[in-house]
Design a protein around this motif. Structure first.
Motif, PDB file in Angstrom:
ATOM      1  N   VAL A  23       0.828  -1.205   0.037  1.00  0.00           N
ATOM      2  CA  VAL A  23       0.052   0.089   0.042  1.00  0.00           C
ATOM      3  C   VAL A  23       0.773   1.127   0.060  1.00  0.00           C
ATOM      4  O   VAL A  23       0.644   2.114  -0.742  1.00  0.00           O
ATOM      5  N   ALA A  24       1.693   1.353   0.840  1.00  0.00           N
ATOM      6  CA  ALA A  24       2.828   2.396   0.971  1.00  0.00           C
ATOM      7  C   ALA A  24       3.522   2.793  -0.454  1.00  0.00           C
ATOM      8  O   ALA A  24       3.481   3.822  -0.857  1.00  0.00           O
ATOM      9  N   THR A  25       4.029   1.857  -1.065  1.00  0.00           N
ATOM     10  CA  THR A  25       4.503   1.748  -2.196  1.00  0.00           C
ATOM     11  C   THR A  25       3.537   2.142  -3.621  1.00  0.00           C
ATOM     12  O   THR A  25       4.181   2.961  -4.293  1.00  0.00           O
ATOM     13  N   GLY A  26       2.480   1.563  -3.435  1.00  0.00           N
ATOM     14  CA  GLY A  26       1.582   2.013  -4.359  1.00  0.00           C
ATOM     15  C   GLY A  26       1.158   3.508  -4.410  1.00  0.00           C
ATOM     16  O   GLY A  26       0.958   4.267  -5.151  1.00  0.00           O
ATOM     17  N   VAL A  27       0.923   3.900  -3.025  1.00  0.00           N
ATOM     18  CA  VAL A  27       0.425   5.287  -2.795  1.00  0.00           C
ATOM     19  C   VAL A  27       1.662   6.287  -3.243  1.00  0.00           C
ATOM     20  O   VAL A  27       1.473   7.194  -4.032  1.00  0.00           O
ATOM     21  N   LEU A  28       2.864   6.001  -2.991  1.00  0.00           N
ATOM     22  CA  LEU A  28       4.096   6.687  -3.454  1.00  0.00           C
ATOM     23  C   LEU A  28       4.170   6.799  -4.898  1.00  0.00           C
ATOM     24  O   LEU A  28       4.459   7.691  -5.332  1.00  0.00           O
ATOM     25  N   ALA A  29       4.138   5.632  -5.661  1.00  0.00           N
ATOM     26  CA  ALA A  29       4.220   5.759  -6.975  1.00  0.00           C
ATOM     27  C   ALA A  29       2.798   6.568  -7.765  1.00  0.00           C
ATOM     28  O   ALA A  29       3.350   7.253  -8.448  1.00  0.00           O
ATOM     29  N   LEU A  30       1.658   6.525  -7.173  1.00  0.00           N
ATOM     30  CA  LEU A  30       0.767   7.363  -7.496  1.00  0.00           C
ATOM     31  C   LEU A  30       0.894   8.926  -7.122  1.00  0.00           C
ATOM     32  O   LEU A  30       0.821   9.815  -8.246  1.00  0.00           O
ATOM     33  N   VAL A  31       1.259   9.208  -6.203  1.00  0.00           N
ATOM     34  CA  VAL A  31       1.702  10.449  -5.758  1.00  0.00           C
ATOM     35  C   VAL A  31       2.976  10.814  -6.611  1.00  0.00           C
ATOM     36  O   VAL A  31       3.036  12.200  -7.187  1.00  0.00           O
ATOM     37  N   SER A  32       4.074  10.044  -6.811  1.00  0.00           N
ATOM     38  CA  SER A  32       5.298  10.636  -7.676  1.00  0.00           C
ATOM     39  C   SER A  32       4.813  10.842  -8.928  1.00  0.00           C
ATOM     40  O   SER A  32       5.320  11.843  -9.420  1.00  0.00           O
ATOM     41  N   VAL A  33       3.956  10.306  -9.660  1.00  0.00           N
ATOM     42  CA  VAL A  33       3.317  10.353 -10.934  1.00  0.00           C
ATOM     43  C   VAL A  33       2.460  11.808 -11.093  1.00  0.00           C
ATOM     44  O   VAL A  33       2.970  12.460 -12.010  1.00  0.00           O
ATOM     45  N   GLY A  34       1.784  11.892 -10.100  1.00  0.00           N
ATOM     46  CA  GLY A  34       1.249  13.168  -9.920  1.00  0.00           C
ATOM     47  C   GLY A  34       1.977  14.431  -9.584  1.00  0.00           C
ATOM     48  O   GLY A  34       1.600  15.760 -10.091  1.00  0.00           O
ATOM     49  N   SER A  35       3.188  14.066  -9.272  1.00  0.00           N
ATOM     50  CA  SER A  35       4.193  15.351  -8.940  1.00  0.00           C
ATOM     51  C   SER A  35       5.328  15.504 -10.012  1.00  0.00           C
ATOM     52  O   SER A  35       6.102  16.252  -9.589  1.00  0.00           O
ATOM     53  N   LEU A  36       5.231  14.807 -10.887  1.00  0.00           N
ATOM     54  CA  LEU A  36       6.409  14.929 -11.957  1.00  0.00           C
ATOM     55  C   LEU A  36       6.789  16.238 -12.608  1.00  0.00           C
ATOM     56  O   LEU A  36       7.905  16.574 -13.000  1.00  0.00           O
ATOM     57  N   ARG A  37       5.655  17.001 -12.656  1.00  0.00           N
ATOM     58  CA  ARG A  37       5.931  18.380 -13.286  1.00  0.00           C
ATOM     59  C   ARG A  37       6.960  19.253 -12.480  1.00  0.00           C
ATOM     60  O   ARG A  37       7.335  20.242 -12.826  1.00  0.00           O
ATOM     61  N   SER A  38       7.019  18.861 -11.218  1.00  0.00           N
ATOM     62  CA  SER A  38       7.990  19.521 -10.348  1.00  0.00           C
ATOM     63  C   SER A  38       9.577  19.519 -10.900  1.00  0.00           C
ATOM     64  O   SER A  38      10.563  20.228 -10.666  1.00  0.00           O
ATOM     65  N   LEU A  39       9.819  18.119 -11.635  1.00  0.00           N
ATOM     66  CA  LEU A  39      10.785  17.751 -11.877  1.00  0.00           C
ATOM     67  C   LEU A  39      11.121  18.147 -13.741  1.00  0.00           C
ATOM     68  O   LEU A  39      12.223  18.005 -13.998  1.00  0.00           O
ATOM     69  N   ILE A  40      10.099  18.164 -14.366  1.00  0.00           N
ATOM     70  CA  ILE A  40       9.954  18.519 -15.640  1.00  0.00           C
ATOM     71  C   ILE A  40       9.359  19.795 -16.142  1.00  0.00           C
ATOM     72  O   ILE A  40       8.302  20.212 -15.621  1.00  0.00           O
ATOM     73  N   GLY A  41      10.034  20.412 -16.981  1.00  0.00           N
ATOM     74  CA  GLY A  41       9.458  21.621 -17.628  1.00  0.00           C
ATOM     75  C   GLY A  41      10.006  22.794 -16.971  1.00  0.00           C
ATOM     76  O   GLY A  41      10.893  22.674 -16.335  1.00  0.00           O
ATOM     77  N   GLU A  42       9.211  23.717 -17.359  1.00  0.00           N
ATOM     78  CA  GLU A  42       9.854  25.257 -16.730  1.00  0.00           C
ATOM     79  C   GLU A  42       9.726  25.199 -15.136  1.00  0.00           C
ATOM     80  O   GLU A  42       8.777  24.901 -14.696  1.00  0.00           O
ATOM     81  N   ARG A  43      10.850  25.909 -14.654  1.00  0.00           N
ATOM     82  CA  ARG A  43      11.090  25.820 -13.093  1.00  0.00           C
ATOM     83  C   ARG A  43      10.154  26.974 -12.738  1.00  0.00           C
ATOM     84  O   ARG A  43      10.004  28.032 -13.133  1.00  0.00           O
ATOM     85  N   GLU A  44       9.440  26.528 -11.589  1.00  0.00           N
ATOM     86  CA  GLU A  44       8.530  27.477 -11.007  1.00  0.00           C
ATOM     87  C   GLU A  44       9.135  27.774  -9.470  1.00  0.00           C
ATOM     88  O   GLU A  44       8.309  28.735  -8.817  1.00  0.00           O
ATOM     89  N   GLU A  45       9.946  26.998  -8.799  1.00  0.00           N
ATOM     90  CA  GLU A  45      10.391  27.220  -7.589  1.00  0.00           C
ATOM     91  C   GLU A  45      11.963  26.923  -7.592  1.00  0.00           C
ATOM     92  O   GLU A  45      12.172  26.052  -8.463  1.00  0.00           O
TER      93      GLU A  45
END
Length: 390
Positions: A23-45
């Motif tokens: 469960v912990a690994t699955g939730v981490l994978a889901l959250v990581s996929v949803g947060s990829l834009r912080s690593l890809i594309g134009e920097r906002e922070e």
């Protein structure tokens, strides 16, 4: 249905800590996929803020591994960690999923008041953020979030109620089986003590006719045996008699044992089941309680096969060891999906309780093809710390 299909394939869903890690690994994978834009594309922070955000993501998701052992603490940590993430990160990721999973765990563990309090805290904090001008969460989103959290807490509470009910059913089955065992032990022990009483009385009558040297001492000893056995029988009936159901008469037939396995096999064959019997080891006289328990386990196992497993063949294996008896029943049916009332039915619970009462153990579960029940029953002499039966 899905679980039954996995069982027939020899697979199964993870349990215990493996399930927590999944469960912990699955939730981490889901959250990581949803947060990829912080690593890809134009920097906002700046990068330090991104590193801090991902650290919080990993810590919050990883805490779900402990959610069943420390549900309230994990839920509080996910709420605090989620608040820190949304306050420090420019990117709005799906970390709120962790909070939802943690709240479900709190309710599922029976901590309803804590779940309601933490859910209210989550909604109040999110509402404050909305009123403060958070553009990512508006009033509609807050309303939908409220519905989700209320629904999750309700589902957790329902899950807890179902588990409590299942445990109560299992406990009732165990109690009923213990009562049946107590009644059978009463019948067996009472039978033997009655024999002692009758034999000693007969010996007394013979000795009264023969006053040879030393006969007086023998007469005195036999009189004590007679009195003791009568008193033991009276005490045993007084102690265990209350366990017999109202109006139930004590059986007069001898307790069944492995010498009657042929009757069980014949009954199963009449029901259309091809049964084969295998015996290993050197046959030996068995203690009455072991013989009875082995017979009852085989009887219940074959009953389950004929009624529930949709099997065409079964194998009975009896093994006489130097210290214990083993009995095993395997079939080619559809395993736990249709065997009894589920993976652990009341019949299996009763058989397991019989084995435990004798200091042994019983295992039951799906095989690669079919279902198997195996019991280990130590001999009474071995349990009492003396040498095995000859």
């Amino acid at each position: 249905m899905f679980a039954g299909a996995l069982s027939r394939l020899g697979l199964g869903l993870p349990h215990g800590r493996a399930a927590d890690a999944a469960v912990a690994t699955g939730v981490l994978a889901l959250v990581s996929v949803g947060s990829l834009r912080s690593l890809i594309g134009e920097r906002e922070e700046p990068w330090p803020a991104t590193v801090l955000g991902w650290t919080l993501l990993v810590l919050v998701c990883g805490s779900l591994y402990f959610r069943r052992r420390h549900p309230v603490a994990v839920a509080a940590f996910t709420i605090a960690g989620g608040a820190a993430y949304y306050l420090t990160s420019t990117y709005d990721g799906p970390l709120l999923v962790c909070v939802v999973v943690a709240l479900y765990a709190v309710a599922a563990e029976g901590r309803l008041q804590a779940a309601v309090a933490l859910a209210s805290l989550t909604l109040i904090a999110t509402g404050i953020g909305t009123l403060s001008g958070n553009e990512d969460v508006n009033s509609v989103a807050l309303f939908m979030l409220t519905g989700w959290i209320v629904g999750v807490v309700a589902l957790g509470r329902l899950r807890h109620s179902r588990l409590v009910h299942a445990r109560e059913v299992e406990q009732r089955a165990v109690s009923e089986e213990r009562l049946r065992i107590a009644r059978e032990l009463h019948d067996v022990i009472g039978h033997h003590i009655s024999l002692v009483n009758v034999q000693s009385a007969a010996a007394l009558r013979r000795l009264r006719k023969d006053r040879a040297a030393g006969a007086a001492q023998a007469e005195e000893a036999l009189a004590a045996i007679k009195d003791s056995s009568r008193e033991a029988l009276r005490d045993l009936r007084a102690t265990l008699g209350v366990l017999r159901e109202s109006g139930e008469a004590a059986p007069t037939a001898p307790a069944p044992g492995l010498d009657r396995v042929g009757e069980l096999v014949e009954s199963a064959r009449l029901a259309g089941l091809d049964v084969r019997t295998r015996v290993g080891g050197e046959r030996r006289p068995l203690p009455t309680e072991v013989d009875l328990a082995a017979y009852r386990i085989l009887q219940e196992s074959l009953t389950n096969v004929t009624r529930h497993a949709r099997a065409t063949a079964a194998t009975i294996q009896v093994g006489y060891g130097p210290r214990e008896l083993t009995v095993e029943v395997t079939d080619n049916g559809q395993g736990a999906a249709l065997h009894g009332t589920g993976a652990v039915g009341s019949g299996i619970t009763g058989m397991r309780e019989r084995a435990r009462a004798l200091g042994g153990e019983l295992t039951a579960g799906p095989l690669r093809e079919g279902f198997g029940v195996r019991a280990r029953l130590p001999y009474a002499s071995h349990r009492n710390g003396v040498s095995p039966l000859p």
